[in-house]
Enzyme design. Sequence first.
Site, PDB file in Angstrom:
ATOM      1  N   ASP A 169      63.366  28.647 -22.048  1.00 34.75           N
ATOM      2  CA  ASP A 169      63.805  28.398 -20.680  1.00 34.75           C
ATOM      3  C   ASP A 169      64.226  26.947 -20.448  1.00 34.75           C
ATOM      4  O   ASP A 169      63.785  26.030 -21.145  1.00 34.75           O
ATOM      5  CB  ASP A 169      62.667  28.709 -19.693  1.00 34.75           C
ATOM      6  CG  ASP A 169      62.442  30.197 -19.501  1.00 34.75           C
ATOM      7  OD1 ASP A 169      63.040  30.994 -20.250  1.00 34.75           O
ATOM      8  OD2 ASP A 169      61.654  30.555 -18.606  1.00 34.75           O
ATOM      9  N   HIS A 174      60.025  26.739 -24.074  1.00 41.83           N
ATOM     10  CA  HIS A 174      60.999  25.923 -23.334  1.00 41.83           C
ATOM     11  C   HIS A 174      61.745  24.993 -24.273  1.00 41.83           C
ATOM     12  O   HIS A 174      61.171  24.477 -25.227  1.00 41.83           O
ATOM     13  CB  HIS A 174      60.293  25.109 -22.241  1.00 41.83           C
ATOM     14  CG  HIS A 174      59.567  25.957 -21.246  1.00 41.83           C
ATOM     15  ND1 HIS A 174      58.289  26.435 -21.469  1.00 41.83           N
ATOM     16  CD2 HIS A 174      59.950  26.427 -20.035  1.00 41.83           C
ATOM     17  CE1 HIS A 174      57.918  27.178 -20.436  1.00 41.83           C
ATOM     18  NE2 HIS A 174      58.901  27.191 -19.557  1.00 41.83           N
TER      19      HIS A 174
END
Length: 280
Positions: free
Chosen positions: A100, A245
């Site tokens: 992400d 992430h």
Amino acid sequence: MKPDESCPGRRAVFRGAALLGLAAVAGCTGRAGAPGRPASPSARPAAGPQAARAVRPSMYRLAPIAGDDAPQGTTGKLPVRHEPILHMDTGEKSMVLTFDDGPDPEYTPGILSTLRKHDVRAMFFVCGEQVEWNKDLLREMADDGHVIGNHTWTHPLLTQMSRKAIRSEIERTYEIIDDSIGEPPAWFRAPYGAWNRNVFRVGADLGMEPLAWTVDTLDWTEPGTRKIVRRVMDGAAPGVVVLSHDAGGNRSQSVAALRTYLPELLDEGYRLTVPRRRGA
């Protein structure tokens, strides 16, 4: 527009509200998404005119995940779900890796390099404000066969916004992805894992399925490379969706952890794959 310099403070304020909001969503994992992540200071305009680079189709044909969780090869509205998809029911020993908040020129290339080395595809849920300055990096993701998902423009807490504001956040990112790689996103992930009826409806109106996760690495807390690796390996199971992430802070641990756990998963017989894309 440059990445919002006020992001660190804004996201920190949203942290508590996001955690409370998760409890109200039926079917969620009960884990926070990744609160308190600032926009990466390394995200700067890429050199040269990005629009000059022609969009080319992926060099890979993906092995699709079967089942009702994958969007069909049609565009337009989808049925509105009441909870996000938490795992992929494939009936086989496969997992999905997701990243992400990118793309980020400091950390995303390392992740792409590791995935390329092992011939593995993943999902990247990108923020429009990051894409705006890193379109070439987004195209590199697509050229390598990775699936690009929508993670809003500025990573706000959507459950505290009007439907109009939610639509603006999601639509802007939908459009910049489509413009950059020549294909609209088929998947959406709400920032902080915070969903409500309006969020689901806007995503469905744009033809995107909502994907959450099964295993949260909590890499945004920078717990250390070993802990990230342990969380992935302890949570490994058929159909698992792993959350990591590649932007929003110092992600060097996330990059290093992937270099360790990816070959270990492959050695254990897991197939790392991605959902079926439109028209596949």
